[in-house]
Design a protein around this motif. Structure first.
Motif, PDB file in Angstrom:
ATOM      1  N   HIS A  26       0.838  -1.197   0.000  1.00 23.32           N
ATOM      2  CA  HIS A  26       0.000   0.000   0.000  1.00 23.32           C
ATOM      3  C   HIS A  26       0.877   1.253   0.000  1.00 23.32           C
ATOM      4  CE1 HIS A  26      -2.841   3.080   0.985  1.00 23.32           C
ATOM      5  NE2 HIS A  26      -2.085   3.390   2.026  1.00 23.32           N
ATOM      6  N   TYR A  27       1.820   1.329   0.953  1.00 22.30           N
ATOM      7  CA  TYR A  27       2.637   2.544   1.048  1.00 22.30           C
ATOM      8  C   TYR A  27       3.593   2.671  -0.135  1.00 22.30           C
ATOM      9  CZ  TYR A  27       0.688   3.849   5.513  1.00 22.30           C
ATOM     10  OH  TYR A  27      -0.185   4.252   6.498  1.00 22.30           O
ATOM     11  N   ASN A  28       4.062   1.519  -0.677  1.00 18.99           N
ATOM     12  CA  ASN A  28       4.945   1.573  -1.843  1.00 18.99           C
ATOM     13  C   ASN A  28       4.251   2.186  -3.043  1.00 18.99           C
ATOM     14  OD1 ASN A  28       7.382   0.615  -0.943  1.00 18.99           O
ATOM     15  ND2 ASN A  28       6.796  -1.525  -1.160  1.00 18.99           N
ATOM     16  N   ILE A  53       1.287  19.086  14.952  1.00 21.48           N
ATOM     17  CA  ILE A  53       1.340  18.316  16.208  1.00 21.48           C
ATOM     18  C   ILE A  53       2.687  17.593  16.317  1.00 21.48           C
ATOM     19  CG2 ILE A  53       0.351  16.297  17.405  1.00 21.48           C
ATOM     20  CD1 ILE A  53      -2.444  17.308  16.422  1.00 21.48           C
ATOM     21  N   LYS A  54       3.110  16.965  15.205  1.00 18.53           N
ATOM     22  CA  LYS A  54       4.402  16.263  15.247  1.00 18.53           C
ATOM     23  C   LYS A  54       5.544  17.257  15.495  1.00 18.53           C
ATOM     24  CE  LYS A  54       4.165  13.999  11.297  1.00 18.53           C
ATOM     25  NZ  LYS A  54       4.746  13.187  10.230  1.00 18.53           N
ATOM     26  N   SER A  55       5.466  18.425  14.863  1.00 18.16           N
ATOM     27  CA  SER A  55       6.527  19.437  15.071  1.00 18.16           C
ATOM     28  C   SER A  55       6.635  19.812  16.537  1.00 18.16           C
ATOM     29  CB  SER A  55       6.229  20.728  14.314  1.00 18.16           C
ATOM     30  OG  SER A  55       6.272  20.516  12.968  1.00 18.16           O
ATOM     31  N   LEU A  80      11.284   5.499  13.384  1.00 17.34           N
ATOM     32  CA  LEU A  80      10.762   4.154  13.147  1.00 17.34           C
ATOM     33  C   LEU A  80       9.438   4.264  12.372  1.00 17.34           C
ATOM     34  CD1 LEU A  80      11.702   1.352  14.227  1.00 17.34           C
ATOM     35  CD2 LEU A  80      10.274   1.740  16.226  1.00 17.34           C
ATOM     36  N   GLY A  81       9.414   3.711  11.146  1.00 15.22           N
ATOM     37  CA  GLY A  81       8.229   3.901  10.297  1.00 15.22           C
ATOM     38  C   GLY A  81       8.257   5.307   9.732  1.00 15.22           C
ATOM     39  N   CYS A  82       9.434   5.682   9.209  1.00 14.31           N
ATOM     40  CA  CYS A  82       9.675   7.079   8.782  1.00 14.31           C
ATOM     41  C   CYS A  82       8.907   7.451   7.523  1.00 14.31           C
ATOM     42  CB  CYS A  82      11.158   7.289   8.519  1.00 14.31           C
ATOM     43  SG  CYS A  82      11.763   6.206   7.193  1.00 14.31           S
ATOM     44  N   GLY A  83       8.407   6.448   6.776  1.00 11.71           N
ATOM     45  CA  GLY A  83       7.715   6.732   5.526  1.00 11.71           C
ATOM     46  C   GLY A  83       8.636   7.421   4.531  1.00 11.71           C
ATOM     47  N   LYS A  84       8.091   8.420   3.822  1.00  8.60           N
ATOM     48  CA  LYS A  84       8.876   9.115   2.795  1.00  8.60           C
ATOM     49  C   LYS A  84       9.771  10.185   3.396  1.00  8.60           C
ATOM     50  CE  LYS A  84       4.865   8.953  -0.168  1.00  8.60           C
ATOM     51  NZ  LYS A  84       3.836   9.831  -0.743  1.00  8.60           N
ATOM     52  N   ALA A 102      13.934   4.132   9.276  1.00 13.12           N
ATOM     53  CA  ALA A 102      13.571   2.736   8.987  1.00 13.12           C
ATOM     54  C   ALA A 102      12.102   2.642   8.626  1.00 13.12           C
ATOM     55  CB  ALA A 102      13.874   1.857  10.210  1.00 13.12           C
ATOM     56  N   ASP A 103      11.823   1.829   7.618  1.00 12.83           N
ATOM     57  CA  ASP A 103      10.422   1.645   7.205  1.00 12.83           C
ATOM     58  C   ASP A 103      10.311   0.329   6.446  1.00 12.83           C
ATOM     59  OD1 ASP A 103       7.868   3.770   6.929  1.00 12.83           O
ATOM     60  OD2 ASP A 103       7.804   2.081   5.535  1.00 12.83           O
ATOM     61  N   ILE A 104       9.098  -0.252   6.525  1.00  8.80           N
ATOM     62  CA  ILE A 104       8.860  -1.520   5.833  1.00  8.80           C
ATOM     63  C   ILE A 104       8.746  -1.339   4.314  1.00  8.80           C
ATOM     64  CG2 ILE A 104       6.328  -1.413   6.023  1.00  8.80           C
ATOM     65  CD1 ILE A 104       6.292  -4.396   6.635  1.00  8.80           C
ATOM     66  N   ALA A 105       8.355  -0.123   3.876  1.00 11.84           N
ATOM     67  CA  ALA A 105       8.080   0.101   2.455  1.00 11.84           C
ATOM     68  C   ALA A 105       9.332   0.595   1.739  1.00 11.84           C
ATOM     69  CB  ALA A 105       6.938   1.105   2.297  1.00 11.84           C
ATOM     70  N   ALA A 135      12.984  -2.335   6.263  1.00 10.78           N
ATOM     71  CA  ALA A 135      12.805  -3.562   7.040  1.00 10.78           C
ATOM     72  C   ALA A 135      11.463  -3.546   7.757  1.00 10.78           C
ATOM     73  CB  ALA A 135      13.909  -3.676   8.100  1.00 10.78           C
ATOM     74  N   ASP A 136      10.921  -4.726   7.957  1.00 14.54           N
ATOM     75  CA  ASP A 136       9.730  -4.861   8.792  1.00 14.54           C
ATOM     76  C   ASP A 136      10.203  -4.766  10.248  1.00 14.54           C
ATOM     77  OD1 ASP A 136       7.580  -5.612  10.305  1.00 14.54           O
ATOM     78  OD2 ASP A 136       6.922  -7.188   8.925  1.00 14.54           O
ATOM     79  N   CYS A 137       9.972  -3.615  10.843  1.00 13.24           N
ATOM     80  CA  CYS A 137      10.502  -3.377  12.195  1.00 13.24           C
ATOM     81  C   CYS A 137       9.733  -4.157  13.258  1.00 13.24           C
ATOM     82  CB  CYS A 137      10.478  -1.879  12.512  1.00 13.24           C
ATOM     83  SG  CYS A 137      11.369  -0.909  11.298  1.00 13.24           S
ATOM     84  N   SER A 138       8.671  -4.839  12.853  1.00 15.58           N
ATOM     85  CA  SER A 138       7.961  -5.691  13.816  1.00 15.58           C
ATOM     86  C   SER A 138       8.433  -7.144  13.687  1.00 15.58           C
ATOM     87  CB  SER A 138       6.446  -5.606  13.593  1.00 15.58           C
ATOM     88  OG  SER A 138       6.074  -6.281  12.415  1.00 15.58           O
ATOM     89  N   CYS A 158       8.218   7.308  16.651  1.00 17.72           N
ATOM     90  CA  CYS A 158       7.409   6.417  15.813  1.00 17.72           C
ATOM     91  C   CYS A 158       6.073   7.121  15.560  1.00 17.72           C
ATOM     92  CB  CYS A 158       7.230   5.073  16.515  1.00 17.72           C
ATOM     93  SG  CYS A 158       6.341   3.872  15.517  1.00 17.72           S
ATOM     94  N   GLN A 159       5.979   7.788  14.405  1.00 17.83           N
ATOM     95  CA  GLN A 159       4.819   8.645  14.145  1.00 17.83           C
ATOM     96  C   GLN A 159       3.816   7.941  13.240  1.00 17.83           C
ATOM     97  OE1 GLN A 159       4.555  11.203  15.971  1.00 17.83           O
ATOM     98  NE2 GLN A 159       6.677  11.337  16.678  1.00 17.83           N
ATOM     99  N   PHE A 160       2.616   7.779  13.764  1.00 15.30           N
ATOM    100  CA  PHE A 160       1.495   7.175  13.036  1.00 15.30           C
ATOM    101  C   PHE A 160       1.842   5.782  12.503  1.00 15.30           C
ATOM    102  CE2 PHE A 160       0.829  11.830  12.566  1.00 15.30           C
ATOM    103  CZ  PHE A 160      -0.390  11.938  13.203  1.00 15.30           C
TER     104      PHE A 160
HETATM  105  N1  SAM Z   1       6.054   8.369  10.176  1.00  9.61           N
HETATM  106  C1  SAM Z   1       5.712   8.874   8.867  1.00  9.61           C
HETATM  107  C2  SAM Z   1       5.016  10.216   8.978  1.00  9.61           C
HETATM  108  O1  SAM Z   1       4.577  10.569  10.090  1.00  9.61           O
HETATM  109  O2  SAM Z   1       4.918  10.920   7.966  1.00  9.61           O
HETATM  110  C3  SAM Z   1       4.865   7.859   8.064  1.00  9.61           C
HETATM  111  C4  SAM Z   1       3.541   7.519   8.678  1.00  9.61           C
HETATM  112  S1  SAM Z   1       2.571   6.400   7.680  1.00  9.61           S
HETATM  113  C5  SAM Z   1       0.951   6.727   8.247  1.00  9.61           C
HETATM  114  C6  SAM Z   1       2.914   4.827   8.435  1.00  9.61           C
HETATM  115  C7  SAM Z   1       4.253   4.261   8.038  1.00  9.61           C
HETATM  116  O3  SAM Z   1       4.514   3.088   8.819  1.00  9.61           O
HETATM  117  C8  SAM Z   1       4.323   3.819   6.572  1.00  9.61           C
HETATM  118  O4  SAM Z   1       5.417   4.453   5.952  1.00  9.61           O
HETATM  119  C9  SAM Z   1       4.500   2.316   6.647  1.00  9.61           C
HETATM  120  O5  SAM Z   1       5.234   1.778   5.587  1.00  9.61           O
HETATM  121  C10 SAM Z   1       5.199   2.166   8.002  1.00  9.61           C
HETATM  122  N2  SAM Z   1       5.083   0.815   8.579  1.00  9.61           N
HETATM  123  C11 SAM Z   1       3.973   0.073   8.735  1.00  9.61           C
HETATM  124  N3  SAM Z   1       4.274  -1.112   9.289  1.00  9.61           N
HETATM  125  C12 SAM Z   1       5.609  -1.119   9.487  1.00  9.61           C
HETATM  126  C13 SAM Z   1       6.520  -2.076  10.012  1.00  9.61           C
HETATM  127  N4  SAM Z   1       6.111  -3.259  10.430  1.00  9.61           N
HETATM  128  N5  SAM Z   1       7.831  -1.754  10.062  1.00  9.61           N
HETATM  129  C14 SAM Z   1       8.266  -0.535   9.626  1.00  9.61           C
HETATM  130  N6  SAM Z   1       7.449   0.403   9.109  1.00  9.61           N
HETATM  131  C15 SAM Z   1       6.132   0.125   9.050  1.00  9.61           C
END
Ligand code: SAM
Length: 324
Positions: A26-28, A53-55, A80-84, A102-105, A135-138, A158-160
């Protein structure tokens, strides 16, 4: 949460079927949108509010760490889960030393690298150094993938994203192991996630026991028939979250007392937990100018005439009174 001096480690490599690949796909596939296109979006103001809010969370915690450790300390961060890389600019403004992203996508990680390269190119100051881990951080111990496995982290953010790990106990544990294993004693873990109690309340099952869905034309939350709801399980309470243009994939309820208890096994003690609506009010005093600059409130009359998606997340009347 703040890291205690003593921690326990739990090794969990249980293999099982899970939604990681669905989430990554999905995120890719999410398209990068230009600034003009983003302004047209029906969730433009909500995204800006989330960003503000994050800022505030990031700015506040960096100030706190510097107050506690001296203003010149070099800060290492794990996103963690940094997205783009939506928070790269916040790390730059916060003047941190190094960021592990780090991010899974994998595609998001590539976009994050590109954004970092642009930032580095543009920046006249000495921008932080960074490394990128897909990497899948889980599921994976990401410390093994870090350039310096011994790197001590001052902050994990770890945001959202934490809610994706609540698919199972071993996944939530691995995520917390990644938060905790390289975090300095006295280091902090910050994050934003969904509120399971609020989601359950909005389903309104007291009045409508069959209800499995709520939302509006912009977002929806729907529990598939195979997710038990009376009560939901502590892990694997799956729902499908849809948010126009941004999200369309499964997430899991995060039962906060369970999260807190589990986090304490990893040496983390709760410092603060605040819902967005309270947080916005708390931060208005200091963050007012940025809030206005980011156009996070223009969705509410008199700032504009669009009906905000986040109307029930933030008490706009109160905010407006305050700003007047
Ligand atoms: N943190 C970023 C932000 O605030 O803009 C992205 C938030 S986005 C809603 C959620 C992110 O979590 C996605 O980039 C997704 O790929 C990542 N994610 C979901 N499951 C994950 C996992 N198991 N390991 C690492 N990243 C993961």
């Amino acid at each position: 949460a703040v890291k205690d001096t003593k921690t326990e480690n739990t090794d969990s490599n249980e293999k099982e079927h899970c939604v990681g690949s669905v989430v990554a796909n999905h995120y890719n596939q999410l398209l990068e949108r230009g600034v003009a296109e983003r302004k047209e979006s029906r969730i433009f103001h909500m995204r800006n509010l989330n960003n503000w809010i994050k800022s505030r969370i990031i700015g506040n915690i960096l100030d706190r760490i510097r107050r506690e450790n001296g203003s010149h300390c070099r800060l290492n961060v794990l996103d963690l889960g940094c997205g783009k890389g939506g928070d790269l600019l916040k790390w730059e403004r916060g003047n941190v030393h190094h960021v592990v992203c780090a991010d899974i996508a994998e595609t998001s990680i590539e976009q994050c690298k590109d954004r970092y390269a642009t930032l580095k190119h543009r920046s006249r100051s000495n921008v932080f150094s960074a490394e990128f881990i897909a990497a899948d951080c889980s599921k994976e111990n990401i410390m093994e993938r870090m350039a310096n496995r011994e790197l001590k982290l001052d902050l994990v953010s770890c945001q959202f994203a934490f809610h994706y790990s609540f698919e199972s106990l071993p996944q939530a544990e691995q995520m917390l192991a990644n938060v905790s294993s390289n975090l300095q004693p006295g280091g902090y873990f910050i994050g934003t996630t969904t509120d399971a109690e609020d989601i359950m309340r909005r389903l309104g099952r007291k009045e409508y026991p069959e209800n499995r869905k709520f939302g509006n034309s912009i977002f929806s939350v729907e529990f598939p028939i195979d997710t038990p709801l009376d009560p939901p399980p502590l892990f694997g309470a799956k729902y499908n979250f849809h948010l126009e243009e941004v999200v369309d994939c499964p997430e899991f309820l995060v039962h906060f007392p369970t999260f807190q208890k589990l986090a304490s096994k990893y040496g983390l003690t709760l410092v603060q937990k605040t819902r967005f609506e309270e947080f916005v009010i708390q931060e208005l005093d200091q963050g007012k100018d940025l809030l206005m600059r980011m156009k996070a409130l223009e969705a509410y009359p008199p700032y504009g005439n669009q009906r905000p998606v986040s109307q029930d997340v933030v008490d706009y009347e109160h905010v407006q009174e305050y700003l007047d």
